[in-house]
Design a protein around this motif. Structure first.
Motif, PDB file in Angstrom:
ATOM      1  N   GLU A 145     -16.315 -24.453  49.803  1.00 35.81           N
ATOM      2  CA  GLU A 145     -16.527 -24.306  51.244  1.00 35.81           C
ATOM      3  C   GLU A 145     -17.906 -24.822  51.637  1.00 35.81           C
ATOM      4  N   GLU A 161     -14.482 -21.089  45.129  1.00 39.85           N
ATOM      5  CA  GLU A 161     -14.103 -21.263  46.529  1.00 39.85           C
ATOM      6  C   GLU A 161     -15.324 -21.261  47.445  1.00 39.85           C
ATOM      7  N   LEU A 162     -16.286 -20.380  47.182  1.00 37.92           N
ATOM      8  CA  LEU A 162     -17.507 -20.375  47.993  1.00 37.92           C
ATOM      9  C   LEU A 162     -18.223 -21.724  47.892  1.00 37.92           C
ATOM     10  N   VAL A 179     -13.671 -16.879  42.939  1.00 38.08           N
ATOM     11  CA  VAL A 179     -14.450 -16.615  44.149  1.00 38.08           C
ATOM     12  C   VAL A 179     -15.652 -17.554  44.218  1.00 38.08           C
ATOM     13  N   ILE A 238     -20.903 -10.870  49.839  1.00 37.68           N
ATOM     14  CA  ILE A 238     -20.313 -12.166  49.499  1.00 37.68           C
ATOM     15  C   ILE A 238     -20.583 -13.162  50.621  1.00 37.68           C
ATOM     16  N   ASP A 239     -20.455 -12.707  51.868  1.00 37.60           N
ATOM     17  CA  ASP A 239     -20.767 -13.589  53.003  1.00 37.60           C
ATOM     18  C   ASP A 239     -22.239 -14.010  52.977  1.00 37.60           C
ATOM     19  N   ALA A 291     -22.665 -16.644  50.413  1.00 40.59           N
ATOM     20  CA  ALA A 291     -22.138 -17.927  50.897  1.00 40.59           C
ATOM     21  C   ALA A 291     -23.144 -18.600  51.820  1.00 40.59           C
ATOM     22  N   ASP A 292     -23.841 -17.817  52.617  1.00 38.50           N
ATOM     23  CA  ASP A 292     -24.788 -18.386  53.587  1.00 38.50           C
ATOM     24  C   ASP A 292     -25.966 -19.083  52.914  1.00 38.50           C
ATOM     25  N   VAL A 343     -22.188 -12.978  42.715  1.00 37.47           N
ATOM     26  CA  VAL A 343     -20.866 -13.047  43.343  1.00 37.47           C
ATOM     27  C   VAL A 343     -19.884 -12.140  42.599  1.00 37.47           C
ATOM     28  N   TYR A 386     -17.789  -7.305  50.647  1.00 37.77           N
ATOM     29  CA  TYR A 386     -17.521  -8.597  51.275  1.00 37.77           C
ATOM     30  C   TYR A 386     -18.682  -9.061  52.161  1.00 37.77           C
TER      31      TYR A 386
END
Length: 204
Positions: free
Chosen positions: A152, A148-149, A145, A119-120, A123-124, A107, A116
């Motif tokens: 979420e 927050e990931l 970061v 980063i997505d 997150a997945d 990350v 980005y």
């Protein structure tokens, strides 16, 4: 594949780390490089384990550190090869890792590159690959970061999995915060019922 001569061009630290990789770990990088170049990877089966995580993480750190050095002496062609190998190593880790430490490394790397899309992608993988306890650990990270990931991801975590963490002295507060976030952001009745029960228990 990164030949020994190419690896040597990147400096002593990288050559040393590469030489210390087990053949199976080097095979993971070589197969991924072949695939990214449009070649058919060698057919041998390469196992991935926790030690592969550690080795690839060290190799990626060495590559990125060298790329960041202003006096690394690399011409554009060699610099491009260095970036290709580093990005490929990061991709292997993204596809395989189950380590909170390695996830944090990836990350931070993606954030520093303003990548980005990666980063997505990171997150997945949280909910699909990491257990809630590991995500809770990431939710307490000093990195904004990463934190927050993870939060979420916890907000998307099934309520029963969060409930299982409520008796854990380390993860309980993080799990309770995730339940409250599910209420606020998704209007989850299941999470609301659990929070109401917890609040009543606290009052007793």
């Amino acid at each position: 594949m990164p030949s020994p001569s190419i690896i040597d061009d990147f400096g002593g630290r990288i050559a040393t780390v590469w030489s210390e990789l087990r053949p199976a770990t080097r095979g993971l990088v070589e197969r991924a490089l072949q695939a990214s170049a449009g070649l058919t990877p060698t057919s041998r089966c390469v196992q991935y384990d926790a030690r592969s995580d550690i080795e690839l993480s060290r190799f990626l750190a060495a590559l990125d550190d060298h790329a960041a050095e202003k006096t690394n002496g690399l011409d554009p062609e060699k610099g491009g090869k260095l970036k290709t190998i580093a990005d490929t190593c990061a991709t292997v880790l993204l596809e395989k890792t189950e380590s909170a430490e390695v996830f944090t490394q990836l990350v931070r790397r993606a954030a520093s590159q303003k990548d980005y899309r990666r980063i997505d992608s990171l997150a997945d993988v949280l909910n699909s690959r990491f257990p809630p306890s590991e995500i809770c650990e990431l939710a307490r990270s000093a990195d904004v970061v990463v934190r927050e990931l993870a939060n979420e991801a916890l907000a998307r975590c099934p309520v029963p999995l969060l409930v299982n963490l409520l008796n854990d002295p380390v993860d309980a507060e993080t799990a309770r915060a995730a339940l409250r976030r599910q209420i606020a952001e998704y209007g989850s009745d299941e999470a609301r019922q659990m929070i109401n029960m917890l609040d009543r228990s606290d009052e007793m």
